[in-house]
Write a protein that holds these residues in place. Structure first.
Motif, PDB file in Angstrom:
ATOM      1  N   ALA A  88      12.571  -1.131   3.393  1.00 26.59           N
ATOM      2  CA  ALA A  88      11.409  -1.831   2.847  1.00 26.59           C
ATOM      3  C   ALA A  88      10.533  -2.344   3.981  1.00 26.59           C
ATOM      4  CB  ALA A  88      11.864  -2.992   1.983  1.00 26.59           C
ATOM      5  N   CYS A 119       7.122  -1.236   2.820  1.00 31.38           N
ATOM      6  CA  CYS A 119       7.061  -0.246   1.729  1.00 31.38           C
ATOM      7  C   CYS A 119       6.526   1.082   2.255  1.00 31.38           C
ATOM      8  CB  CYS A 119       6.166  -0.714   0.597  1.00 31.38           C
ATOM      9  SG  CYS A 119       6.575  -2.299  -0.072  1.00 31.38           S
ATOM     10  N   ARG A 141       1.232  -4.478  -2.949  1.00 31.32           N
ATOM     11  CA  ARG A 141       2.672  -4.262  -3.114  1.00 31.32           C
ATOM     12  C   ARG A 141       3.520  -5.380  -2.543  1.00 31.32           C
ATOM     13  NH1 ARG A 141       3.763   1.971  -1.998  1.00 31.32           N
ATOM     14  NH2 ARG A 141       5.745   1.277  -2.826  1.00 31.32           N
ATOM     15  N   ILE A 142       2.856  -6.426  -2.065  1.00 32.86           N
ATOM     16  CA  ILE A 142       3.595  -7.566  -1.525  1.00 32.86           C
ATOM     17  C   ILE A 142       3.110  -8.862  -2.183  1.00 32.86           C
ATOM     18  CG2 ILE A 142       4.111  -6.532   0.729  1.00 32.86           C
ATOM     19  CD1 ILE A 142       1.696  -8.068   1.857  1.00 32.86           C
ATOM     20  N   PRO A 198       4.995  -7.121  -7.275  1.00 31.44           N
ATOM     21  CA  PRO A 198       5.142  -6.625  -5.902  1.00 31.44           C
ATOM     22  C   PRO A 198       6.549  -6.098  -5.635  1.00 31.44           C
ATOM     23  CG  PRO A 198       5.298  -9.007  -5.921  1.00 31.44           C
ATOM     24  CD  PRO A 198       4.985  -8.600  -7.327  1.00 31.44           C
ATOM     25  N   ASP A 199       6.664  -5.241  -4.656  1.00 32.55           N
ATOM     26  CA  ASP A 199       7.979  -4.724  -4.263  1.00 32.55           C
ATOM     27  C   ASP A 199       8.673  -5.674  -3.298  1.00 32.55           C
ATOM     28  OD1 ASP A 199       7.745  -2.354  -5.727  1.00 32.55           O
ATOM     29  OD2 ASP A 199       6.488  -1.488  -4.159  1.00 32.55           O
ATOM     30  N   VAL A 200       7.890  -6.265  -2.404  1.00 34.28           N
ATOM     31  CA  VAL A 200       8.466  -7.148  -1.378  1.00 34.28           C
ATOM     32  C   VAL A 200       7.847  -8.538  -1.521  1.00 34.28           C
ATOM     33  CG1 VAL A 200       8.802  -7.530   1.100  1.00 34.28           C
ATOM     34  CG2 VAL A 200       8.753  -5.192   0.201  1.00 34.28           C
ATOM     35  N   HIS A 220      13.598  -6.878  -6.298  1.00 33.02           N
ATOM     36  CA  HIS A 220      12.680  -7.094  -5.169  1.00 33.02           C
ATOM     37  C   HIS A 220      13.416  -7.147  -3.835  1.00 33.02           C
ATOM     38  CE1 HIS A 220      10.531  -8.707  -8.660  1.00 33.02           C
ATOM     39  NE2 HIS A 220       9.422  -8.395  -8.019  1.00 33.02           N
ATOM     40  N   THR A 221      12.650  -6.893  -2.795  1.00 35.76           N
ATOM     41  CA  THR A 221      13.120  -7.154  -1.433  1.00 35.76           C
ATOM     42  C   THR A 221      12.514  -8.490  -1.014  1.00 35.76           C
ATOM     43  OG1 THR A 221      13.085  -4.784  -0.976  1.00 35.76           O
ATOM     44  CG2 THR A 221      13.142  -6.255   0.932  1.00 35.76           C
TER      45      THR A 221
END
Lengths: 242, 247
Positions: A9, A69, A83-84, A157-159, A188-189
């Protein structure tokens, strides 16, 4: 993640950030796999916030590379921002707008479809639906932090970056915050800056200690012996750790 | 992470549609907050009216032979330029103080969109102050002698001049917001940069007030200068804003 798919990530390589003659970050390198929870520790001025600012595209690196990502923090900054998410000790909310107006504003900024429904879902999730029309300036610190979580999760968001999120929270608000984080933990990360060693180690799958802009310790949770880690942290920081 | 990617369709990047939505959102937010707090318009309006009072005191001993219309345009633009500095600073300080600028910068918005939205907001607030100030100014300083100019010229030059002030001022306010003496820095940067605009705006407004045989051509000559200034500065601000706001 389409073309940008990667198992990591976060990937940081020889990342350096210089302010004037001071190196806030000095050739930092580390990887963080998807779904991991990284706790970053370090004394004041160690470069923790600068690192998060670079990874969230708020500050450009002086040299080296960083991808989140699979997207470069400089070249892919605009796409990366969608994405964050960032939850800071500062709620990053407009005090003269209501809770719902704040979330609707950020929904517009992220181009979220069916924003009204998403805002309602999140306000319910953070248990602020009953205060949705109240101005944010009337909220307690704990409520602000819960709304801040809703703001950060709005665009899925992914992170998630957490910059001392427990700062100023009372124990009850900390419990609510923990509960919310645990609900989204698997999807999530996380990258969290913390001065609270116990809390940081409780949550993390990976830990990193920064000092003078350098990584002085980087371990996975399974490698960490809490007592030994605390002792090493004390020796690095040079002060006692609560 | 695939879950997040699936759910974000249409929310990535800064497409034209998204930029327009972001522009409207920032502008609407600034207007709603101003309607609630009335910080900018109130402080700018009171400052402008106080300036009028000071002008009147300053000119009170000028005698009846002195025609204030000769210097009316200069006085008016002087009031607007200083009033705008007050408001421009507040528009960015408000954002900065609450840490909200960080949240704005974290979103996938092209920085020029922030510039245009902020500049539009500042233009609207400055316009409101001008609408309140011009009648008072006319009452105090344009009573002597018959009005020989053409009224329609005044809103034209005010709009064009204010566009330049709002555009350049928004850029400079963004530059100065992170500095220690932000009020001083803004003034030091703004006055020299505004000099050509002020010169042309005062010239056009003087023609609008005094009229004259060749008023039309003189007015449009000055307006052309304002137009060129606005165009050059807006393009420069557009290009520089990403660098300035990220610095």
């Amino acid at each position: 993640m389409g073309d940008n798919h990667t198992d990591s990530a976060v990937e940081v390589r020889d990342l350096t950030r210089v302010f004037g003659v001071r190196k806030a970050l000095d050739k930092i390198s580390f990887d963080l796999p998807s779904g991991a929870f990284l706790s970053i520790f370090g004394p004041n001025g160690a470069g923790k916030t600068t690192l998060v600012n670079v990874l969230t595209t708020l500050t450009a690196p002086s040299s080296g590379t960083a991808t989140v990502c699979g997207l470069d923090v400089v070249e892919g900054a605009v796409e990366l921002r969608s994405r964050i998410g960032l939850i800071s000790h500062n709620p990053l909310l407009y005090p003269d707008l209501s809770a719902v107006e704040n979330l609707e504003f950020f929904a517009d900024m992220y181009g979220i479809e069916e924003a009204e429904q998403r805002v309602r879902e999140l306000l319910c999730a953070v248990e602020l639906d009953h205060r949705r029309l109240d101005l944010v300036r009337t909220f307690s610190r704990g409520m602000l932090q819960r709304l801040s979580i809703a703001r950060a999760l709005l665009h899925k968001p992914d992170v998630l970056f957490l910059d001392e999120p427990y700062s100023g929270l009372d124990p009850h608000a900390m419990d609510i915050f923990d509960s919310l984080i645990s609900q989204i933990r698997e999807d999530h990360t996380f990258v969290m800056i913390s001065h609270d060693l116990a809390k940081g180690l409780e949550l993390c799958s990976h830990a990193l200690i920064l000092a003078k802009g350098r990584v002085v310790l980087s371990e996975t949770r399974s490698e960490i012996d809490d007592a030994e880690f605390a002792a090493r942290y004390r020796s690095i920081v040079g002060i006692g750790v609560a | 992470m695939a879950r997040g990617a699936e759910n974000r369709q249409g929310s990535r990047g800064a497409s034209r549609g998204l930029s327009w939505r972001q522009y409207k959102a920032i502008l609407r937010k600034d207007i709603v907050m101003e309607l609630r707090t009335k910080e900018m318009v109130t402080s700018m309006g009171i400052y402008a009216l106080l300036t009028m009072v000071v002008y009147q005191v300053a000119l009170s001993q000028a005698g009846t032979a002195f025609d204030p219309r000769q210097i009316a345009a200069g006085l008016l633009w002087l009031a607007f330029i200083f009033t705008s500095m007050l408001g421009l600073n507040r528009s960015l300080v408000h954002e900065k103080d609450q840490g909200c600028l960080e949240a704005l910068l974290l979103s996938p918005v092209d920085r020029p969109v922030i510039f245009f939205a902020k500049a539009t907001g500042n233009l609207i607030f400055l316009g409101i102050v001008e609408i309140l100030t011009v009648p008072v100014f006319s009452f105090l300083f344009l009573q002597q002698g018959s009005y020989e100019g053409q009224w329609w010229m005044i809103p034209v030059v005010l709009t064009a001049g204010s566009m330049g002030i709002a555009g350049v001022g928004t850029l400079l306010a963004t530059m100065s917001v992170n500095t220690k003496g932000k009020d001083f820095v803004l003034a030091v940067l703004m006055v020299p940069l505004m000099y050509p605009l002020l010169l042309a705006a005062v010239s056009a407004t003087t023609v609008a007030v005094l009229g004259g045989a060749d008023a039309g051509s003189q007015f449009w000559q000055a307006m052309a200068l304002i137009g060129v200034y606005d165009a050059i500065m807006l393009v420069a601000c557009f290009g520089l804003y990403e660098f300035v706001i990220g610095a």
